[in-house]
Write an enzyme that holds these catalytic residues in place. Structure first.
Site, short mmCIF file in Angstrom:
data_model
loop_
_atom_site.label_atom_id
_atom_site.label_comp_id
_atom_site.label_asym_id
_atom_site.label_seq_id
_atom_site.Cartn_x
_atom_site.Cartn_y
_atom_site.Cartn_z
N ASP A 407 0.85 -1.19 0.00
CA ASP A 407 0.00 0.00 0.00
C ASP A 407 0.89 1.24 0.00
O ASP A 407 2.10 1.15 0.18
CB ASP A 407 -0.88 -0.07 1.26
CG ASP A 407 -1.92 1.04 1.29
OD1 ASP A 407 -2.30 1.54 0.21
OD2 ASP A 407 -2.34 1.41 2.40
N GLU A 410 2.57 4.87 -4.05
CA GLU A 410 2.53 5.80 -5.20
C GLU A 410 3.86 6.50 -5.42
O GLU A 410 4.15 6.80 -6.58
CB GLU A 410 1.40 6.81 -4.99
CG GLU A 410 0.01 6.21 -5.14
CD GLU A 410 -0.38 5.26 -3.99
OE1 GLU A 410 0.15 5.46 -2.89
OE2 GLU A 410 -1.17 4.34 -4.23
N ASP A 485 -8.98 3.76 -1.99
CA ASP A 485 -9.91 4.21 -0.94
C ASP A 485 -11.19 4.81 -1.51
O ASP A 485 -11.37 6.02 -1.59
CB ASP A 485 -9.21 5.24 -0.04
CG ASP A 485 -8.02 4.63 0.68
OD1 ASP A 485 -7.92 3.38 0.70
OD2 ASP A 485 -7.20 5.40 1.20
C1 GLC Z 1 -4.61 3.32 2.90
C2 GLC Z 1 -5.11 2.11 2.12
C3 GLC Z 1 -6.12 1.35 2.94
C4 GLC Z 1 -5.50 0.97 4.27
C5 GLC Z 1 -4.98 2.20 5.00
C6 GLC Z 1 -4.23 1.85 6.28
O1 GLC Z 1 -5.63 4.23 3.06
O2 GLC Z 1 -5.61 2.45 0.87
O3 GLC Z 1 -6.57 0.23 2.24
O4 GLC Z 1 -6.44 0.32 5.06
O5 GLC Z 1 -4.10 2.92 4.16
O6 GLC Z 1 -3.18 1.01 6.03
#
Ligand code: GLC
Length: 800
Positions: A407, A410, A485
């Site tokens: 995650d 980017e 998200d």
């Molecule tokens: C980001 C991710 C989400 C995750 C969060 C905490 O917002 O997109 O899926 O739960 O981070 O790690």
């Protein structure tokens, strides 16, 4: 700086007339008087690469997107010239290159129709700020031209009239107007006069696409640096275009383990251990199938990657084993930001080995993410990727984690404008040192690649499983992905539908959304409708931020629980069907989800359809996308389709009302299809499959179906231990014939098929298996048109 192509000619520079032409096998180069060189590479009869330099010298030819496994070779190549053009002819294409200005036009070699033509063609503007060029291309839109693809853009399928940017961006609670978002996939398919071609602009700088938005008859694309370097991919079938693009940028390196296609449950965050166990126990108690449970950032010690919170997870190895004993695979999140902490071994090692990204003038790239101030590994350095991959040893080999979720890659940085690294950060780019302007869009991809390498190494002899949020073209080789998200609204259900379809036609099929929405909380109805859609997405996971309440299948009362269970059960029944579709994707690059336009481009009614899609080859699906609906109108593509619930046969090529109460949804099966099904299992491998159910849908005509199976995990299938059955069905007024052809050395656990015959227009009087009449009682023929027979048959005749 002028950023768009068309506003004015001022600032734009153009190639001049050709003064030199050279041919080196399949590479043709055209040099213009002002030093511009166009290099056309004939990769295949239907794939041409166009590459331009404005300085007379090409940069090192390096791409993260193009796979070394891409097919090459052509049947025919000839270059001729007339007064105005050089003319490149292959077995499929004719490409004219104008002698006066390097503009190109491409024709179908068969019928000589114009497919794609430069308007201004290649032009550029010098970039005073950074050096190099802003490189631009404009093409004349053909009449009635439509555009599709471009990755995860959260908009309607047909991109005509819109403009987009590619710059992977953390986009919490994005909406239809948000652009860019998480992924950069600079590939689109265009369709006009029922013929399709694709353009893949392999340039990782911030790039832009304009589909007749600024000028209604012009399509253009440009980037803030790098080369004008694009691939033209001819169809004329859209599925061919997508398959060829996927071949070029890579199919998944291996089949996913079957369990990865099961249902996954996630939340930010399930902790401590007792909470995780409560959730998994509830799945088993309520008999809702589930294969994977996720640990979000709170499992770590202060958000330090590769650590465990001693307080919340005192003995992860034991926990993971206990979960595994109950049929759950454990998947953990790993982000790129490494906490600055001299007592933290991963940080220390990264620092000692000089693996973190640095600013142009030397200091480290420091940025805030969940753990506070972090440094970030330079995943574009192969040595760093190697190091990173080895960090998974303990997690995977010792603790037994089965998948890793990447995650924030980017890369996301908090509390800074632009939400990411500044432009000047330096990257190795596999030996082609550059700034973040060039490496940004591939950073997440290279992180997922390094993670994949680790999982592959330490999961062996099992298959690896990775999920990523950020991606560039080619990322599908290593990992699955989700759409980031999103929000718990009805429109986001539509967006999830569009994004999954769009990703599939952008070469990346293994994708799903956070079912129910990440931000905010759905009501039970929205959650149930979203599950109905989600079970038809290759990656199927509920995830939510947890800030707004619970989002497990049982969180909305019994009625909803029952609906959710029913659809997750359907997913598990359809696993062999989905696995077969995945196999076709991994083998041939055929997308698992097919938007109607991709399914039937000969029917112009499909060009602006958004909601309906074909799952695999034969199942048509359309989510109910609003509250209080008892059904909906939808477009049924041409041909005849059986209503999945009622077996009613409907004729396509028209819009129809379809009933669908909350415990149902519009699903249709193509006539003539044979759909394989497994029994419901609580997780993959729970049961030994001792009979394969084949739902056979009668047609008066012919249809072919396939079933791919293997050991569901491991690599034996690569050595030929798979089982591929192809069924040729042909139906007549009083007879149904099924021929089976089997290849592969894998022996399935079941010995029999149970055929369930739908829509049979006659009463069975006789059954012949491989030329022998079989007494009806031996086939356990029931009043309900089911019959059981050996899986070894070659030819079956069911006679009325
Ligand atoms: C980001 C991710 C989400 C995750 C969060 C905490 O917002 O997109 O899926 O739960 O981070 O790690």
């Amino acid at each position: 700086m002028i950023l768009n192509t068309e506003l004015e000619y001022k600032g734009n520079l153009f190639p001049s007339k050709i003064v030199k032409y050279e041919k080196n096998l399949n590479v043709l180069s055209f040099t213009a008087e002002n030093g511009v060189i166009l290099e056309v590479t004939v990769r295949r009869d239907s794939i041409l690469r166009f590459r331009y330099t404005t300085t007379g010298i090409f940069e090192n030819d390096f791409s993260y997107a193009i796979t070394k496994y891409a097919s090459r070779g052509y049947n025919h190549l000839e270059v001729t010239e007339d007064d105005d053009n050089y003319i490149i002819t292959t077995a499929k294409l004719i490409c004219n290159v104008s002698k006066t200005d390097l503009r190109t036009s491409i024709f179908d070699a068969k019928d000589k129709t114009l497919i794609c033509e430069d308007e201004l063609g290649f032009h550029w503007e010098e970039s005073y700020e950074f050096g190099g060029d802003v490189v631009k291309m404009s093409k004349t839109a053909q009449s009635g031209e439509s555009y599709y693809g471009l990755g995860d853009k959260p908009v309607d399928n047909n991109l005509k009239g819109k403009r987009f940017e590619n710059w992977v961006t953390d986009s919490y609670a994005y909406g239809r107007e948000t652009d860019p978002i998480y992924k950069a996939i600079p590939f689109y398919t265009a369709l006009h006069h029922k013929k399709a071609y694709g353009i893949f602009f392999d340039n990782t700088f911030r790039s832009f696409f304009d589909f007749c938005a600024e000028r209604r008859n012009i399509t253009s694309f440009w980037a803030h640096g790098g080369e004008m370097n694009y691939y033209f991919i001819y169809g004329p079938d859209m599925s061919e275009v997508v398959a060829n693009y996927t071949d070029l940028t890579g199919k998944p390196h291996e089949m996913p383990a079957l369990w990865t296609l099961g249902y996954h449950q996630c939340k930010w965050s399930y902790y401590p251990e007792s909470n995780v166990k409560e959730i998994t126990a509830k799945f088993r108690e309520l008999q809702i199938p589930c294969d994977a449970i996720y640990l979000d950032i709170d499992y770590m010690e202060g958000f330090r990657c590769f650590t465990w919170s001693k307080e919340h997870f005192p003995d992860p190895k034991r926990m993971v084993k206990e979960l595994a004993d109950d049929g759950f695979k454990t998947i953990v999140i790993i982000d790129p930001g490494i906490k600055i902490d001299m007592d933290y071994s991963v940080f220390k090692e990264g620092l000692d080995k000089d693996y973190f990204c640095k600013r142009a003038d030397g200091p480290y790239m420091k940025g805030k993410v969940w753990p506070g101030e972090c440094y970030f590994p330079d995943f574009t350095n192969p040595e760093v990727r190697d190091w990173w991959s080895n960090l998974f040893k303990e997690l995977v080999e010792d603790i037994g984690v089965k998948g890793v979720w990447n995650d924030m890659n980017e890369p996301a940085v908090m509390d800074v404008p632009g939400k990411t690294f500044p432009n000047d950060v330096r990257h190795d780019y596999d030996g082609n040192q550059c700034s973040h302007r060039k490496a940004h869009n591939v950073y997440g991809m290279q992180m997922a690649r390094a993670t994949y390498q680790g999982l592959k190494k330490f999961s062996y002899p099992k298959r690896p499983f990775v999920i990523t949020r950020a991606a560039y073209s080619g990322t599908q080789r290593y990992t699955s992905s989700w759409t980031g998200d999103n929000v718990a609204t009805w429109d986001h259900l539509n967006i999830a539908n569009l994004q999954a379809q769009r990703m599939a036609m952008s070469g990346f099929s293994f994708v799903g959304s956070d079912i129910g929405g990440f931000a905010e909380q759905p009501n039970g109805e929205l959650y149930a409708r979203w599950i109905q859609l989600g079970i038809f997405h290759p990656f199927c996971r509920t995830h939510s931020s947890g800030d707004h309440g619970d989002q497990e299948p049982w969180a909305f009362g019994e009625t909803i629980t029952n609906v959710v269970r029913k659809f997750i059960e359907l997913r598990y029944q359809l696993l062999p069907y989905l696995y077969t579709a995945f196999w076709r994707y991994a083998e041939e690059g055929i997308p698992i989800l097919k938007s109607l336009v991709l399914y039937d481009q000969q029917d112009p009614q499909t060009y602006y359809r958004n909601d309906e899609f074909v799952f695999g080859e034969k199942i048509l699906v359309c989510p109910v996308n609003g509250p209080n609906q008892k059904g909906r109108r939808m477009y049924i593509p041409r041909g005849k389709w059986y209503n999945f619930w009622t077996d009613e046969l409907v004729t396509g090529g028209q819009e129809l009302w379809v009933d669908a109460d909350l415990d149902s949804m519009p699903i249709f099966v193509k006539e003539g299809a044979i759909i394989p099904k497994y029994p419901v299992q609580q997780y993959v491998g729970e049961k030994t499959i001792d009979e394969l159910l084949l739902d056979v849908y009668y047609t008066e005509g012919k249809e072919e179906s396939m079933v791919y199976e293997d050991a569901t995990d491991g690599y034996d299938y690569i050595k030929g231990r798979y089982s591929l059955r192809s069924f040729k069905l042909s139906g007549k007024k009083k007879e149904l014939i099924i021929q089976q052809h089997k290849t592969g050395k894998f022996i399935t656990t079941y010995k029999t098929f149970k055929l369930n015959l739908h829509g049979l227009p006659f009463k069975i009087t006789k059954v012949q298996v491989d030329n022998v009449d079989i007494p009806l009682k031996d086939l356990k023929i029931n009043g309900d048109n089911t019959l059981v027979l050996t899986k070894e048959f070659n030819e079956l005749h069911i006679i009325g």
